[in-house]
Design an enzyme around this catalytic site. Structure first.
Site, mmCIF file in Angstrom:
data_model
loop_
_atom_site.group_PDB
_atom_site.id
_atom_site.type_symbol
_atom_site.label_atom_id
_atom_site.label_comp_id
_atom_site.label_asym_id
_atom_site.label_seq_id
_atom_site.Cartn_x
_atom_site.Cartn_y
_atom_site.Cartn_z
ATOM 1 N N GLY A 206 0.828 -1.205 0.000
ATOM 2 C CA GLY A 206 0.000 0.000 0.000
ATOM 3 C C GLY A 206 0.855 1.244 0.000
ATOM 4 C CD GLU A 228 6.745 -5.891 -2.322
ATOM 5 O OE1 GLU A 228 7.109 -4.922 -3.021
ATOM 6 O OE2 GLU A 228 7.372 -6.957 -2.284
ATOM 7 C CB CYS A 262 3.104 -0.333 -6.887
ATOM 8 S SG CYS A 262 3.141 -2.047 -7.376
HETATM 9 P P1 NAP Z 1 -3.385 2.404 1.335
HETATM 10 O O1 NAP Z 1 -4.361 3.466 1.635
HETATM 11 O O2 NAP Z 1 -2.094 2.414 2.010
HETATM 12 O O3 NAP Z 1 -4.172 1.025 1.561
HETATM 13 C C1 NAP Z 1 -3.538 -0.220 1.453
HETATM 14 C C2 NAP Z 1 -3.988 -1.092 2.606
HETATM 15 O O4 NAP Z 1 -3.462 -0.561 3.830
HETATM 16 C C3 NAP Z 1 -5.502 -1.146 2.792
HETATM 17 O O5 NAP Z 1 -5.872 -2.419 3.236
HETATM 18 C C4 NAP Z 1 -5.726 -0.119 3.874
HETATM 19 O O6 NAP Z 1 -6.922 -0.323 4.573
HETATM 20 C C5 NAP Z 1 -4.520 -0.323 4.741
HETATM 21 N N1 NAP Z 1 -4.142 0.807 5.587
HETATM 22 C C6 NAP Z 1 -4.284 2.125 5.339
HETATM 23 N N2 NAP Z 1 -3.770 2.849 6.355
HETATM 24 C C7 NAP Z 1 -3.282 1.973 7.255
HETATM 25 C C8 NAP Z 1 -2.645 2.090 8.514
HETATM 26 N N3 NAP Z 1 -2.375 3.278 9.040
HETATM 27 N N4 NAP Z 1 -2.273 0.970 9.168
HETATM 28 C C9 NAP Z 1 -2.518 -0.244 8.650
HETATM 29 N N5 NAP Z 1 -3.146 -0.422 7.465
HETATM 30 C C10 NAP Z 1 -3.516 0.658 6.769
HETATM 31 O O7 NAP Z 1 -3.023 2.326 -0.191
HETATM 32 P P2 NAP Z 1 -3.913 2.692 -1.414
HETATM 33 O O8 NAP Z 1 -3.764 4.126 -1.667
HETATM 34 O O9 NAP Z 1 -5.260 2.123 -1.275
HETATM 35 O O10 NAP Z 1 -3.135 1.811 -2.508
HETATM 36 C C11 NAP Z 1 -2.269 2.312 -3.387
HETATM 37 C C12 NAP Z 1 -0.833 2.313 -2.902
HETATM 38 O O11 NAP Z 1 -0.356 0.980 -2.828
HETATM 39 C C13 NAP Z 1 0.053 3.013 -3.887
HETATM 40 O O12 NAP Z 1 1.005 3.795 -3.246
HETATM 41 C C14 NAP Z 1 0.707 1.871 -4.629
HETATM 42 O O13 NAP Z 1 1.886 2.219 -5.277
HETATM 43 C C15 NAP Z 1 0.867 0.873 -3.537
HETATM 44 N N6 NAP Z 1 1.035 -0.490 -4.075
HETATM 45 C C16 NAP Z 1 2.258 -1.078 -3.982
HETATM 46 C C17 NAP Z 1 2.470 -2.347 -4.519
HETATM 47 C C18 NAP Z 1 3.799 -3.021 -4.428
HETATM 48 O O14 NAP Z 1 3.854 -4.238 -4.608
HETATM 49 N N7 NAP Z 1 4.882 -2.319 -4.155
HETATM 50 C C19 NAP Z 1 1.406 -3.011 -5.134
HETATM 51 C C20 NAP Z 1 0.174 -2.377 -5.203
HETATM 52 C C21 NAP Z 1 0.012 -1.109 -4.665
HETATM 53 P P3 NAP Z 1 -8.243 0.579 4.280
HETATM 54 O O15 NAP Z 1 -8.623 0.312 2.876
HETATM 55 O O16 NAP Z 1 -9.213 0.092 5.261
HETATM 56 O O17 NAP Z 1 -7.818 1.993 4.513
#
Ligand code: NAP
Length: 455
Positions: A206, A228, A262
């Site tokens: 995330g 990741e 990502c």
């Molecule tokens: P996000 O807000 O960080 O959400 C990802 C996950 O983390 C969700 O299950 C979210 O739950 C949870 N989460 C959010 N805040 C948290 C906290 N403080 N503590 C614990 N868990 C928490 O990410 P997003 O914006 O939806 O997703 C996109 C991001 O993911 C982008 O930055 C992308 O580049 C990255 N990504 C990276 C990869 C890789 O393999 N490197 C792959 C895919 C995506 P909730 O939905 O309940 O908030």
């Protein structure tokens, strides 16, 4: 955040889910813990049979699963089907290779014998993103379940039906309760789970903020974590590249999944000699695409995952343009209902502007022109992220030399960054640490136990 399905094509709420109580959470952690005690003693063949069964159920239910992805986060239906295919290949890859990955690794020493044996460590908590709701889960579930760990998944709140159906598929495949567990909980409850002695380690895919929060909780409790996180991958096109191939890859690499990957090719770095030619071809590919319902096979541009995501992209683009960047294509929300944003090309981006530094998680290509190879490398490395990247050149020796100087976890030559079961995936810098997929990903949450036999 509510746990609900909202169709981003029209922003209609479809279904909502209740969070589980503290007591239910405790029961699920205990059930997983108990399941681990048995699962770790199960033969690798039996564990792999479970993964094969999961893959086969997914094949049979592919259309239904793909539709769920499209409904919950707006992915074009053909790309949703491709995601299910990819996910199946991850389960099959580990089913096929786990036994050999688990073989003892002999250490050459002069006196007596020594080897490393890989052993499971327990319950792994996986916090997952919505952008590849099935495949991201497969990347953590398949290797760990094959190796004898058990998995608890806190999935993103906007893909609850995908989250629930994965657990259902494991059950249908014959998994005992606790081997794969879905947790409907808000993200603020994750840190507390890290304190639980029955949780051995954790992983998050995330954003940086979420990653930092999980890593802090894991660190406080002395537990291993894998992160990741985001990326702003450079996509370097040298002057001797096959331009048509580079353009084709840039379109797929930047606009696949509506730019919400990502490893999207977020910064396209062109050598001056070929820049005009590249931009003309690139823009042509992105004009006049058919906008519509992502469930329709002929739709080429669908919505972003949520209304908030579309708003965030609009803000980032506006701030970049207000600071002096130019819009070559698109640049704004579409005048229709749903979380739509126009496919966009930005140029003249300078340090200090939002698009220079931040990850733009949507259909926005940032184009940079540089005078030579050295300037391309310097610009590629001027980022806080370090996930993937690409280099295009017909001279492979030169391309490898450039790849060697790029500060990322992965570099693809003459191809956009991609994810395959047999290649390690992960980043450096603020893109996180640890690896998924391949043998490297398999070992992340295993004890590499030394066994030494004296002479
Ligand atoms: P996000 O807000 O960080 O959400 C990802 C996950 O983390 C969700 O299950 C979210 O739950 C949870 N989460 C959010 N805040 C948290 C906290 N403080 N503590 C614990 N868990 C928490 O990410 P997003 O914006 O939806 O997703 C996109 C991001 O993911 C982008 O930055 C992308 O580049 C990255 N990504 C990276 C990869 C890789 O393999 N490197 C792959 C895919 C995506 P909730 O939905 O309940 O908030």
């Amino acid at each position: 955040m509510a746990i609900e399905t909202v169709n981003p094509y029209n922003n209609e709420k479809v279904k909502s889910f209740e969070e589980i109580s503290e007591k239910e959470l405790d029961n699920k952690i205990e059930t997983a813990h108990q399941a681990f005690q048995k699962w770790k003693k199960t033969s690798v063949e039996k564990r792999c049979q479970l993964l094969e069964k999961v893959a086969s159920i997914m094949k049979n239910r592919k259309t239904e699963l793909a539709k769920l992805i499209t409904l919950e986060m707006g992915k074009l239906i053909e790309q949703s089907e491709a995601e299910i295919d990819m996910c199946i290949s991850v389960y099959e890859y580990y089913a096929k290779n786990a036994a050999s990955f688990l073989e003892d690794k002999k250490i050459k020493i002069e006196d007596g014998e020594a080897f490393v044996r890989l052993t499971p460590i327990g319950s792994i908590l996986a916090v997952m993103p919505w952008n590849y709701p099935f495949n991201q889960v497969a990347r953590i579930a398949a290797p760990n379940i094959a190796a004898g760990n058990v998995i608890l998944v806190k999935h993103a709140s906007n893909v609850p039906q995908c989250a629930a159906i994965i657990e259902e598929i494991f059950t249908e495949a014959g998994a005992e309760t606790g081997i794969y567990t879905n947790l409907f909980i808000a993200s603020k409850r994750v840190a507390k789970i890290a304190e639980d002695k029955r949780i051995a380690a954790m992983s998050l895919t995330g954003s940086e903020g979420a990653g930092a929060s999980l890593a802090e909780a894991a660190g406080k409790n002395l537990k291993k974590s894998v992160l990741e996180l985001g990326g702003s991958d450079p996509f370097i096109v040298l002057e001797d590249a096959d331009l048509d191939k580079a353009v084709e890859n840039a379109v797929k690499g930047r606009f696949g999944n509506m730019g919400q990957a990502c490893t999207s090719s977020k910064r396209i770095i062109l050598l001056e000699e070929i820049a005009d030619n590249f931009i003309e071809k690139f823009k042509k590919e992105l004009q006049d695409l058919k906008v519509g319902n992502p469930m329709d096979k002929d739709t080429e541009v669908g919505p972003l995952s949520t209304e908030e995501a579309a708003k965030k992209i609009a803000k980032q683009v506006k701030e970049t343009v207000d600071a002096g960047a130019k819009v070559l294509l698109g640049g704004k929300r579409m005048d229709r209902e749903g979380a739509f944003f126009e496919p966009t090309i930005l140029t003249d981006i300078k340090p200090g502007m939002v698009a220079y530094h931040e990850e733009i998680f949507g259909p926005v290509a940032s184009i940079f022109r540089v005078k030579d190879e050295e300037a391309a490398i310097e610009l590629a490395n001027d980022s806080s992220f370090g996930l993937g990247g690409s280099v295009f050149s017909k001279d492979l020796k030169r391309a490898v030399a450039v790849a060697d100087k790029i500060e990322t976890g992965m570099v693809f030559i003459n191809e956009h960054t991609a994810s395959r079961p047999d290649l390690p995936f992960g980043g450096v810098k603020r893109s996180g640490y640890g690896r998924e997929l391949s043998a490297l990903g398999f070992e992340e949450f295993l004890n590499k136990k030394l066994i030494r036999i004296a002479e």
